[in-house]
Motif scaffolding. Structure first.
Motif, PDB file in Angstrom:
ATOM      1  N   SER A 130       0.820  -1.203   0.000  1.00 34.08           N
ATOM      2  CA  SER A 130       0.000   0.000   0.000  1.00 34.08           C
ATOM      3  C   SER A 130       0.859   1.261   0.000  1.00 34.08           C
ATOM      4  O   SER A 130       1.922   1.310   0.612  1.00 34.08           O
ATOM      5  CB  SER A 130      -0.894   0.010   1.241  1.00 34.08           C
ATOM      6  N   THR A 131       0.369   2.283  -0.675  1.00 30.48           N
ATOM      7  CA  THR A 131       1.002   3.603  -0.635  1.00 30.48           C
ATOM      8  C   THR A 131       0.243   4.516   0.325  1.00 30.48           C
ATOM      9  O   THR A 131       0.564   5.685   0.455  1.00 30.48           O
ATOM     10  CB  THR A 131       1.010   4.248  -2.032  1.00 30.48           C
ATOM     11  N   ARG A 132      -0.759   3.960   0.989  1.00 26.81           N
ATOM     12  CA  ARG A 132      -1.649   4.745   1.833  1.00 26.81           C
ATOM     13  C   ARG A 132      -0.909   5.486   2.942  1.00 26.81           C
ATOM     14  O   ARG A 132      -1.148   6.666   3.168  1.00 26.81           O
ATOM     15  CB  ARG A 132      -2.701   3.807   2.447  1.00 26.81           C
ATOM     16  N   LYS A 133      -0.025   4.810   3.638  1.00 28.62           N
ATOM     17  CA  LYS A 133       0.681   5.430   4.759  1.00 28.62           C
ATOM     18  C   LYS A 133       1.506   6.633   4.292  1.00 28.62           C
ATOM     19  O   LYS A 133       1.530   7.674   4.940  1.00 28.62           O
ATOM     20  CB  LYS A 133       1.563   4.396   5.456  1.00 28.62           C
ATOM     21  N   ALA A 134       2.156   6.504   3.152  1.00 29.34           N
ATOM     22  CA  ALA A 134       2.979   7.595   2.621  1.00 29.34           C
ATOM     23  C   ALA A 134       2.125   8.784   2.183  1.00 29.34           C
ATOM     24  O   ALA A 134       2.620   9.911   2.133  1.00 29.34           O
ATOM     25  CB  ALA A 134       3.817   7.095   1.447  1.00 29.34           C
ATOM     26  N   ARG A 135       0.854   8.536   1.866  1.00 29.11           N
ATOM     27  CA  ARG A 135      -0.022   9.613   1.404  1.00 29.11           C
ATOM     28  C   ARG A 135      -0.735  10.337   2.546  1.00 29.11           C
ATOM     29  O   ARG A 135      -1.457  11.310   2.303  1.00 29.11           O
ATOM     30  CB  ARG A 135      -1.063   9.049   0.432  1.00 29.11           C
ATOM     31  N   LEU A 136      -0.540   9.883   3.792  1.00 24.10           N
ATOM     32  CA  LEU A 136      -1.167  10.578   4.919  1.00 24.10           C
ATOM     33  C   LEU A 136      -0.524  11.946   5.091  1.00 24.10           C
ATOM     34  O   LEU A 136       0.679  12.104   4.887  1.00 24.10           O
ATOM     35  CB  LEU A 136      -1.022   9.762   6.208  1.00 24.10           C
ATOM     36  N   PRO A 137      -1.314  12.945   5.482  1.00 28.53           N
ATOM     37  CA  PRO A 137      -0.752  14.294   5.639  1.00 28.53           C
ATOM     38  C   PRO A 137       0.188  14.365   6.842  1.00 28.53           C
ATOM     39  O   PRO A 137       0.117  13.539   7.758  1.00 28.53           O
ATOM     40  CB  PRO A 137      -1.988  15.171   5.838  1.00 28.53           C
ATOM     41  N   SER A 138       1.039  15.369   6.839  1.00 28.64           N
ATOM     42  CA  SER A 138       2.017  15.523   7.923  1.00 28.64           C
ATOM     43  C   SER A 138       1.343  15.793   9.268  1.00 28.64           C
ATOM     44  O   SER A 138       1.936  15.525  10.314  1.00 28.64           O
ATOM     45  CB  SER A 138       3.007  16.640   7.583  1.00 28.64           C
ATOM     46  N   ASN A 139       0.119  16.298   9.255  1.00 30.73           N
ATOM     47  CA  ASN A 139      -0.594  16.571  10.515  1.00 30.73           C
ATOM     48  C   ASN A 139      -1.530  15.422  10.916  1.00 30.73           C
ATOM     49  O   ASN A 139      -2.509  15.626  11.632  1.00 30.73           O
ATOM     50  CB  ASN A 139      -1.376  17.880  10.401  1.00 30.73           C
ATOM     51  N   TRP A 140      -1.226  14.200  10.484  1.00 29.56           N
ATOM     52  CA  TRP A 140      -2.098  13.053  10.765  1.00 29.56           C
ATOM     53  C   TRP A 140      -2.321  12.867  12.264  1.00 29.56           C
ATOM     54  O   TRP A 140      -3.436  12.584  12.699  1.00 29.56           O
ATOM     55  CB  TRP A 140      -1.518  11.794  10.129  1.00 29.56           C
ATOM     56  N   ARG A 141      -1.290  13.032  13.087  1.00 29.66           N
ATOM     57  CA  ARG A 141      -1.459  12.874  14.546  1.00 29.66           C
ATOM     58  C   ARG A 141      -2.466  13.889  15.089  1.00 29.66           C
ATOM     59  O   ARG A 141      -3.286  13.569  15.939  1.00 29.66           O
ATOM     60  CB  ARG A 141      -0.127  13.013  15.267  1.00 29.66           C
ATOM     61  N   ALA A 142      -2.420  15.112  14.595  1.00 27.50           N
ATOM     62  CA  ALA A 142      -3.371  16.138  15.037  1.00 27.50           C
ATOM     63  C   ALA A 142      -4.790  15.788  14.568  1.00 27.50           C
ATOM     64  O   ALA A 142      -5.760  15.992  15.313  1.00 27.50           O
ATOM     65  CB  ALA A 142      -2.962  17.511  14.509  1.00 27.50           C
ATOM     66  N   LEU A 143      -4.912  15.250  13.362  1.00 28.22           N
ATOM     67  CA  LEU A 143      -6.224  14.832  12.865  1.00 28.22           C
ATOM     68  C   LEU A 143      -6.795  13.705  13.719  1.00 28.22           C
ATOM     69  O   LEU A 143      -7.990  13.697  14.045  1.00 28.22           O
ATOM     70  CB  LEU A 143      -6.129  14.401  11.399  1.00 28.22           C
ATOM     71  N   ARG A 144      -5.943  12.750  14.112  1.00 25.58           N
ATOM     72  CA  ARG A 144      -6.376  11.657  14.997  1.00 25.58           C
ATOM     73  C   ARG A 144      -6.823  12.202  16.348  1.00 25.58           C
ATOM     74  O   ARG A 144      -7.836  11.776  16.896  1.00 25.58           O
ATOM     75  CB  ARG A 144      -5.253  10.633  15.202  1.00 25.58           C
ATOM     76  N   ALA A 145      -6.058  13.131  16.885  1.00 26.67           N
ATOM     77  CA  ALA A 145      -6.395  13.718  18.185  1.00 26.67           C
ATOM     78  C   ALA A 145      -7.747  14.429  18.120  1.00 26.67           C
ATOM     79  O   ALA A 145      -8.569  14.312  19.033  1.00 26.67           O
ATOM     80  CB  ALA A 145      -5.294  14.672  18.640  1.00 26.67           C
ATOM     81  N   GLU A 146      -7.990  15.160  17.049  1.00 26.92           N
ATOM     82  CA  GLU A 146      -9.275  15.848  16.880  1.00 26.92           C
ATOM     83  C   GLU A 146     -10.418  14.843  16.729  1.00 26.92           C
ATOM     84  O   GLU A 146     -11.493  15.031  17.293  1.00 26.92           O
ATOM     85  CB  GLU A 146      -9.225  16.791  15.675  1.00 26.92           C
ATOM     86  N   ALA A 147     -10.188  13.769  16.000  1.00 27.69           N
ATOM     87  CA  ALA A 147     -11.216  12.731  15.854  1.00 27.69           C
ATOM     88  C   ALA A 147     -11.519  12.085  17.203  1.00 27.69           C
ATOM     89  O   ALA A 147     -12.666  11.771  17.506  1.00 27.69           O
ATOM     90  CB  ALA A 147     -10.767  11.680  14.846  1.00 27.69           C
ATOM     91  N   HIS A 148     -10.500  11.907  18.029  1.00 29.21           N
ATOM     92  CA  HIS A 148     -10.707  11.352  19.375  1.00 29.21           C
ATOM     93  C   HIS A 148     -11.511  12.335  20.229  1.00 29.21           C
ATOM     94  O   HIS A 148     -12.418  11.933  20.962  1.00 29.21           O
ATOM     95  CB  HIS A 148      -9.368  11.039  20.040  1.00 29.21           C
ATOM     96  N   ARG A 149     -11.208  13.625  20.118  1.00 25.09           N
ATOM     97  CA  ARG A 149     -11.937  14.627  20.888  1.00 25.09           C
ATOM     98  C   ARG A 149     -13.416  14.647  20.490  1.00 25.09           C
ATOM     99  O   ARG A 149     -14.295  14.719  21.327  1.00 25.09           O
ATOM    100  CB  ARG A 149     -11.325  16.018  20.669  1.00 25.09           C
ATOM    101  N   ARG A 150     -13.698  14.526  19.185  1.00 26.59           N
ATOM    102  CA  ARG A 150     -15.078  14.518  18.695  1.00 26.59           C
ATOM    103  C   ARG A 150     -15.831  13.260  19.097  1.00 26.59           C
ATOM    104  O   ARG A 150     -17.037  13.288  19.275  1.00 26.59           O
ATOM    105  CB  ARG A 150     -15.110  14.602  17.161  1.00 26.59           C
ATOM    106  N   ASN A 151     -15.127  12.138  19.197  1.00 27.19           N
ATOM    107  CA  ASN A 151     -15.763  10.841  19.415  1.00 27.19           C
ATOM    108  C   ASN A 151     -14.935  10.048  20.433  1.00 27.19           C
ATOM    109  O   ASN A 151     -14.287   9.068  20.083  1.00 27.19           O
ATOM    110  CB  ASN A 151     -15.859  10.102  18.069  1.00 27.19           C
ATOM    111  N   PRO A 152     -14.930  10.481  21.704  1.00 24.48           N
ATOM    112  CA  PRO A 152     -14.032   9.872  22.693  1.00 24.48           C
ATOM    113  C   PRO A 152     -14.329   8.399  22.992  1.00 24.48           C
ATOM    114  O   PRO A 152     -13.441   7.683  23.431  1.00 24.48           O
ATOM    115  CB  PRO A 152     -14.225  10.741  23.934  1.00 24.48           C
ATOM    116  N   ARG A 153     -15.538   7.937  22.740  1.00 26.72           N
ATOM    117  CA  ARG A 153     -15.849   6.518  22.957  1.00 26.72           C
ATOM    118  C   ARG A 153     -15.534   5.685  21.722  1.00 26.72           C
ATOM    119  O   ARG A 153     -15.704   4.478  21.722  1.00 26.72           O
ATOM    120  CB  ARG A 153     -17.322   6.352  23.342  1.00 26.72           C
ATOM    121  N   HIS A 154     -15.068   6.351  20.683  1.00 28.81           N
ATOM    122  CA  HIS A 154     -14.719   5.693  19.419  1.00 28.81           C
ATOM    123  C   HIS A 154     -15.882   4.842  18.907  1.00 28.81           C
ATOM    124  O   HIS A 154     -15.724   3.666  18.570  1.00 28.81           O
ATOM    125  CB  HIS A 154     -13.451   4.848  19.556  1.00 28.81           C
TER     126      HIS A 154
END
Length: 104
Positions: free
Chosen positions: A8-32
């Protein structure tokens, strides 16, 4: 299911701010809550629509490493749909082929 990042090339195509995007997704949906089955405990951040749209409204959690494996099933279906199908000449079903007629 094959899974993994090997080809897969998927990992290489993730944006440089992926960790921040994950953190925001966790904040929006803390119970996942899994966006596919609606149950808590999603362990993978999923792109709801296939592609490289990393907007927050396209990212949400899904079960990947634990049942019901929603993310794996969704990804597998997307991969199978994208795979080119081999074309072959249609052949009649053997039960539909007329038997040879006897000649006198």
């Amino acid at each position: 299911m094959s899974g993994g990042w090997e080809r897969s090339t998927r990992k290489a195509r993730l944006p440089s701010n992926w960790r921040a995007l994950r953190a925001e997704a966790h904040r929006r949906n803390p119970r996942h809550i899994c966006h596919i089955c609606g149950q808590p405990g999603g362990d993978a951040l999923d792109h709801k629509q296939p592609g490289d749209n990393h907007a927050q409204d396209n990212l949400d959690w899904a079960h990947d490493q634990m049942p019901p494996y929603c993310h794996r099933l969704k990804s597998s279906a997307e991969g199978n749909a994208a795979r080119p199908r081999a074309r072959r000449d249609p052949e009649p079903h053997p039960g539909l082929i007329d038997p040879p007629t006897e000649r006198n």
